[in-house]
Scaffold this motif. Structure first.
Motif, PDB file in Angstrom:
ATOM      1  N   GLY A  88     -43.950   1.668  49.422  1.00 52.50           N
ATOM      2  CA  GLY A  88     -43.329   0.363  49.236  1.00 52.50           C
ATOM      3  C   GLY A  88     -44.179  -0.804  49.684  1.00 52.50           C
ATOM      4  O   GLY A  88     -43.765  -1.953  49.570  1.00 52.50           O
ATOM      5  N   VAL A  89     -45.378  -0.550  50.181  1.00 53.68           N
ATOM      6  CA  VAL A  89     -46.265  -1.620  50.620  1.00 53.68           C
ATOM      7  C   VAL A  89     -46.982  -2.214  49.406  1.00 53.68           C
ATOM      8  O   VAL A  89     -47.558  -1.483  48.596  1.00 53.68           O
ATOM      9  N   VAL A  90     -46.926  -3.542  49.274  1.00 56.54           N
ATOM     10  CA  VAL A  90     -47.593  -4.217  48.166  1.00 56.54           C
ATOM     11  C   VAL A  90     -49.089  -4.234  48.426  1.00 56.54           C
ATOM     12  O   VAL A  90     -49.548  -4.774  49.428  1.00 56.54           O
ATOM     13  N   VAL A  91     -49.851  -3.628  47.511  1.00 58.92           N
ATOM     14  CA  VAL A  91     -51.307  -3.578  47.613  1.00 58.92           C
ATOM     15  C   VAL A  91     -51.880  -4.941  47.243  1.00 58.92           C
ATOM     16  O   VAL A  91     -52.721  -5.491  47.934  1.00 58.92           O
ATOM     17  N   HIS A  92     -51.439  -5.478  46.110  1.00 57.98           N
ATOM     18  CA  HIS A  92     -51.739  -6.861  45.759  1.00 57.98           C
ATOM     19  C   HIS A  92     -50.721  -7.375  44.764  1.00 57.98           C
ATOM     20  O   HIS A  92     -50.021  -6.619  44.108  1.00 57.98           O
ATOM     21  N   ARG A  93     -50.642  -8.703  44.716  1.00 57.68           N
ATOM     22  CA  ARG A  93     -49.598  -9.375  43.944  1.00 57.68           C
ATOM     23  C   ARG A  93     -50.177 -10.628  43.324  1.00 57.68           C
ATOM     24  O   ARG A  93     -51.033 -11.271  43.916  1.00 57.68           O
ATOM     25  N   LEU A  94     -49.661 -10.968  42.147  1.00 55.43           N
ATOM     26  CA  LEU A  94     -50.107 -12.182  41.478  1.00 55.43           C
ATOM     27  C   LEU A  94     -48.922 -12.794  40.753  1.00 55.43           C
ATOM     28  O   LEU A  94     -48.106 -12.081  40.171  1.00 55.43           O
ATOM     29  N   LYS A  95     -48.821 -14.093  40.798  1.00 57.43           N
ATOM     30  CA  LYS A  95     -47.790 -14.821  40.053  1.00 57.43           C
ATOM     31  C   LYS A  95     -48.485 -15.443  38.850  1.00 57.43           C
ATOM     32  O   LYS A  95     -49.393 -16.241  38.998  1.00 57.43           O
ATOM     33  N   LEU A  96     -48.073 -15.028  37.665  1.00 59.04           N
ATOM     34  CA  LEU A  96     -48.631 -15.568  36.425  1.00 59.04           C
ATOM     35  C   LEU A  96     -47.635 -16.570  35.851  1.00 59.04           C
ATOM     36  O   LEU A  96     -46.618 -16.184  35.275  1.00 59.04           O
ATOM     37  N   ASP A  97     -47.914 -17.846  36.047  1.00 57.35           N
ATOM     38  CA  ASP A  97     -47.020 -18.885  35.549  1.00 57.35           C
ATOM     39  C   ASP A  97     -46.892 -18.784  34.036  1.00 57.35           C
ATOM     40  O   ASP A  97     -47.816 -18.357  33.340  1.00 57.35           O
TER      41      ASP A  97
END
Length: 176
Positions: free
Chosen positions: A72-81
């Motif tokens: 459940g640990v987020v390795v990486h995240r990105l918000k794509l508008d």
């Protein structure tokens, strides 16, 4: 029945009592998907396991894309508008694809390392002149999967409920 075109198949709801087990064993705990700052994946709408990376990819209605380990640990995240993803799948060669619900749905290839969009494919909502994918926002493409044995993507439509096989020109970086 076998041989019936997919868009003509009617489904039957079977009700059964089942006991849901938590993922990863009986001692597992339910926990939110969040990065260290407490920021969660906004409106998650799709999840897929990536066997080559041994991680999960999660996409959201508000353009969020995350790679999450199996604890459940987020390795990486990105918000794509300006994106609103409804489903995600692992395609050929471990490539990651997400579908966006629009009047004309879009299938995007996401770079598994950066989570950025690297290719875009407009999904034709018609087959033989008949619209088979919804004609209004929020009633169109709701999920996507890739079937390696067929080298094909399948998309599920919300309204009217349909399963549609997609022919995607993966040798191109964009197209229909």
């Amino acid at each position: 029945p076998p041989g019936t075109p997919i868009e003509q198949v009617h489904s039957t709801v079977v009700r059964a009592t089942t006991r849901a087990a938590l993922p990863f064993g009986p001692s597992a705990k339910v926990k939110p998907l969040a990065v260290s700052g407490g920021q969660s994946v906004k409106e998650p709408s799709g999840i897929v396991y990536h066997p080559k990376r041994d991680t999960l990819f999660v996409v959201g209605d508000r353009g969020g894309v995350s790679e999450v380990d199996r604890t459940g640990v987020v390795v990486h995240r990105l918000k794509l508008d300006d994106y609103g993803f409804e489903g995600v799948t692992v395609g050929p060669d471990g490539r990651v694809f997400a579908i966006e619900e629009k009047k004309k749905p879009m299938l995007y290839e996401l770079d598994a390392d950066t989570l950025r969009v690297v290719a875009a494919y407009e999904v034709d909502p018609k087959i033989n002149g008949e619209r088979v994918l919804g004609d209004r926002r929020n009633k169109s493409a709701e999920g996507v999967t890739y079937v390696p044995e067929e080298k094909a993507f399948y998309c599920v439509n919300q309204e009217p409920p349909r399963l549609v096989k997609l022919d995607v020109p993966l040798h191109q970086k964009e197209g229909k």
